[in-house]
Design a protein around this motif. Structure first.
Motif, PDB file in Angstrom:
ATOM      1  N   PHE A 140       0.838  -1.210   0.000  1.00 10.25           N
ATOM      2  CA  PHE A 140       0.000   0.000   0.000  1.00 10.25           C
ATOM      3  C   PHE A 140       0.869   1.255   0.000  1.00 10.25           C
ATOM      4  O   PHE A 140       0.537   2.254  -0.656  1.00 10.25           O
ATOM      5  N   ILE A 143       1.931   1.810  -3.507  1.00  5.16           N
ATOM      6  CA  ILE A 143       0.822   2.329  -4.329  1.00  5.16           C
ATOM      7  C   ILE A 143       0.681   3.833  -4.115  1.00  5.16           C
ATOM      8  O   ILE A 143       0.551   4.603  -5.063  1.00  5.16           O
ATOM      9  N   ILE A 144       0.748   4.252  -2.855  1.00  5.63           N
ATOM     10  CA  ILE A 144       0.507   5.666  -2.524  1.00  5.63           C
ATOM     11  C   ILE A 144       1.678   6.538  -2.973  1.00  5.63           C
ATOM     12  O   ILE A 144       1.489   7.625  -3.507  1.00  5.63           O
ATOM     13  N   GLU A 146       4.327   5.768  -5.184  1.00  9.72           N
ATOM     14  CA  GLU A 146       4.820   5.700  -6.558  1.00  9.72           C
ATOM     15  C   GLU A 146       3.819   6.248  -7.580  1.00  9.72           C
ATOM     16  O   GLU A 146       4.198   6.681  -8.647  1.00  9.72           O
ATOM     17  N   VAL A 147       2.543   6.239  -7.249  1.00 13.85           N
ATOM     18  CA  VAL A 147       1.487   6.804  -8.111  1.00 13.85           C
ATOM     19  C   VAL A 147       1.619   6.317  -9.565  1.00 13.85           C
ATOM     20  O   VAL A 147       1.659   7.111 -10.505  1.00 13.85           O
ATOM     21  N   LYS A 148       1.727   5.012  -9.730  1.00 14.51           N
ATOM     22  CA  LYS A 148       1.831   4.466 -11.082  1.00 14.51           C
ATOM     23  C   LYS A 148       0.504   3.861 -11.529  1.00 14.51           C
ATOM     24  O   LYS A 148       0.298   3.600 -12.701  1.00 14.51           O
ATOM     25  N   VAL A 149      -0.382   3.608 -10.585  1.00 12.49           N
ATOM     26  CA  VAL A 149      -1.637   2.914 -10.890  1.00 12.49           C
ATOM     27  C   VAL A 149      -2.700   3.943 -11.253  1.00 12.49           C
ATOM     28  O   VAL A 149      -2.960   4.857 -10.479  1.00 12.49           O
ATOM     29  N   SER A 150      -3.299   3.784 -12.443  1.00 13.97           N
ATOM     30  CA  SER A 150      -4.297   4.781 -12.858  1.00 13.97           C
ATOM     31  C   SER A 150      -5.681   4.473 -12.285  1.00 13.97           C
ATOM     32  O   SER A 150      -6.407   5.372 -11.899  1.00 13.97           O
ATOM     33  N   ASN A 151      -6.050   3.213 -12.232  1.00 12.09           N
ATOM     34  CA  ASN A 151      -7.349   2.848 -11.667  1.00 12.09           C
ATOM     35  C   ASN A 151      -7.148   1.731 -10.660  1.00 12.09           C
ATOM     36  O   ASN A 151      -6.968   0.567 -11.027  1.00 12.09           O
ATOM     37  N   ILE A 152      -7.196   2.096  -9.389  1.00  9.09           N
ATOM     38  CA  ILE A 152      -6.843   1.133  -8.337  1.00  9.09           C
ATOM     39  C   ILE A 152      -7.876   0.004  -8.240  1.00  9.09           C
ATOM     40  O   ILE A 152      -7.529  -1.126  -7.857  1.00  9.09           O
ATOM     41  N   ILE A 153      -9.108   0.282  -8.618  1.00 10.63           N
ATOM     42  CA  ILE A 153     -10.157  -0.746  -8.544  1.00 10.63           C
ATOM     43  C   ILE A 153      -9.904  -1.842  -9.589  1.00 10.63           C
ATOM     44  O   ILE A 153     -10.296  -2.978  -9.410  1.00 10.63           O
ATOM     45  N   PHE A 158      -3.993  -4.834  -5.829  1.00 13.06           N
ATOM     46  CA  PHE A 158      -4.719  -4.151  -4.750  1.00 13.06           C
ATOM     47  C   PHE A 158      -5.706  -5.114  -4.084  1.00 13.06           C
ATOM     48  O   PHE A 158      -5.795  -5.188  -2.862  1.00 13.06           O
ATOM     49  N   ALA A 162      -5.845  -6.504  -0.338  1.00 10.98           N
ATOM     50  CA  ALA A 162      -7.056  -6.314   0.485  1.00 10.98           C
ATOM     51  C   ALA A 162      -7.514  -7.651   1.052  1.00 10.98           C
ATOM     52  O   ALA A 162      -7.875  -7.752   2.238  1.00 10.98           O
TER      53      ALA A 162
END
Lengths: 223, 268
Positions: A140, A143-144, A146-153, A158, A162
């Protein structure tokens, strides 16, 4: 043996459901096997290994053979695969990746010392849960920051994290107080209660892992 | 008793951990989306800054180009033009002395005509480099003057209309100069490449924009092919570059054998 098996099924429907539902993500994965990422392939391997151990436990339980050792080996192998999975998920050559390797090795060593043929290795399981929670925190954090993921859902790792987080948090205290919850000396009603609670969290775990395969499908469609 | 207190501890501990886990998952989703949004906004701002910088650089380049044209025009007029005029005067004196020899006088007159043509060309080039009519009298009159000169030098007929714009109406200097240079480029293309016989120019204003429509009946061309060709698309790209400095837009409609219509919109 067969009669005992049927009796076990009728007395533990939740246990049966947990075993059956493990096939859901496996079927999803096999159906989309060409588009699986490397993390999802490792996850599929984890689920297949778990299912094989689960079948073994059903057989040994039906044959009235004590199978706590199977559960311990399953957890040990599962932890190795989980370490491998997070090694793949995290950024290559990062400190986090190295931390995953070290923590996995620690859990393996502890599992060897805590291994028991007769009882669930509760403290080893507890440490495994803590380590998995640490893996999830590391992921996590990546993810926060590096900001490489455009749509976390639609990001499969992810959902993997979870799932592991909910399962680990839900069962941590059960294994921490294993002497009072799932030991061979535990009262039958208490054992059943915590067994059911554990199975419910496992069901949640499997459903969330299924989302990982569905998210992969959605992500590929949008590409 | 011990079991009850253990049960309470296990249940409450598990509940707290679960709440924290769910809270963490929700936090990660929300925070990550916010970070992503910030990242996109930063990238957008950087992109806008780059575009603005490019626009400013282009504007500076065009200004330098105009300054250079003024210098060349001045040198042409003051240096070359003056030398040619002096040469002509000196030649006139020589001709007077050669009046008696008929064949020499004839050759001399031809040479004088050539000199006069040279002086005329120098004046024309100097004028085209710096459109002084544009600066003094505005866009409409300078366009009129330009197309009249071109009409005299070629067989092409021109129709120029300016609805809603008075003859002496002035616009921003950059806009006037850009439109004038574009007309020069378009007329040049229409005569040299399209071999047009009729050219129509329409200048109007609408919704705070100047709309300029240039139509010719020439050969037409494949706009997409020319635009993308690095060798032949330079003129088109130059027009687009000039317009980008003043936030204008160009639209070219053309097909082989059916002429070309160029529409330019410039916000006032």
């Amino acid at each position: 043996m067969w009669e005992r098996f049927i009796a076990m099924l009728s007395k533990n429907p939740l246990l049966l459901l947990a075993s059956i539902i493990t096939w859901l993500p496996i079927i999803l994965a096999i159906y989309r096997r060409k588009n699986l990422t490397s993390e999802l392939k490792i996850l599929l391997f984890y689920l297949i290994i778990y299912t094989l151990f689960d079948i073994s436990e059903w057989i040994t339980a039906s044959a009235k053979i004590h199978n706590a050792y199977l559960h311990n080996i399953n957890e040990w192998v599962g932890m190795l695969i989980c370490g491998w999975l997070y090694h793949k998920i995290l950024t290559p050559s990062s400190i986090k990746q190295r931390a995953v390797i070290v923590l996995t090795l620690i859990t393996v060593i502890i599992s060897v010392f805590e291994f028991s043929w007769e009882e669930i290795a509760g403290y080893s399981f507890t440490i495994n849960k803590v380590v998995i929670i640490t893996f999830v925190f590391l992921h996590f954090h990546s993810i926060i920051t590096e900001v490489k993921v455009s749509n976390i859902i639609q990001h499969p790792p992810f959902w993997i994290s979870a799932a592991f987080l909910i399962f680990a948090c839900g069962t941590l205290f059960i294994y921490l107080f294993w002497n009072h919850t799932i030991s061979t000396t535990t009262q039958k009603e208490v054992f059943k209660l915590y067994g059911k609670i554990s199975q419910m969290f496992f069901l949640t775990f499997i459903v969330l892992l299924s989302f990982a395969f569905i998210a992969n499908k959605l992500a590929k469609r949008n590409d | 008793m011990i079991n009850d207190s253990n049960n309470v501890l296990i249940i409450s501990g598990t509940t707290i951990l679960l709440f924290m886990a769910v809270g963490l998952i929700i936090f990660v989703i929300i925070y990550q989306q916010q970070q992503l949004k910030q990242k996109y906004e930063q990238q957008k701002a950087i992109q806008e800054l780059k575009s603005e910088m490019q626009r400013q650089m282009l504007e500076s380049a065009l200004e330098v180009q105009e300054v250079e044209r003024v210098r060349i025009a001045k040198d042409l007029h003051d240096e070359v033009g003056a030398m040619l005029s002096v040469t002509k005067m000196s030649f006139n004196q020589l001709l007077r002395k050669l009046d008696s020899a008929e064949d020499l006088a004839k050759m001399g007159k031809q040479t004088r005509e050539l000199l006069e043509q040279s002086i005329g060309q120098v004046r024309r080039i100097s004028k085209e480099l710096v459109p002084s009519t544009l600066e003094e009298f505005g866009l409409i009159l300078s366009i009129d003057e330009f197309i009249q000169k071109v009409h005299l030098a070629s067989t092409t007929s021109f129709t120029f209309s300016h609805e809603g714009i008075a003859e002496k109406q002035r616009f921003d200097k950059k806009i006037e100069l850009t439109i004038y240079r574009l007309i020069q480029e378009l007329v040049n293309n229409a005569l040299k490449h399209a071999e047009a016989q009729e050219i129509t120019l329409k200048l109007t204003t609408k919704n705070n924009k100047i709309i300029f429509i240039f139509t010719d009946d020439g050969k037409g061309f494949d706009f997409t092919a020319i635009r993308n060709d690095p060798k032949s698309g330079l003129g088109l790209r130059n027009m687009e570059s000039r317009l980008s400095v003043i936030n204008g837009a160009i639209n070219v409609q053309s097909s082989i054998g059916k002429g070309t219509t160029t529409t330019i919109e410039i916000p006032i």
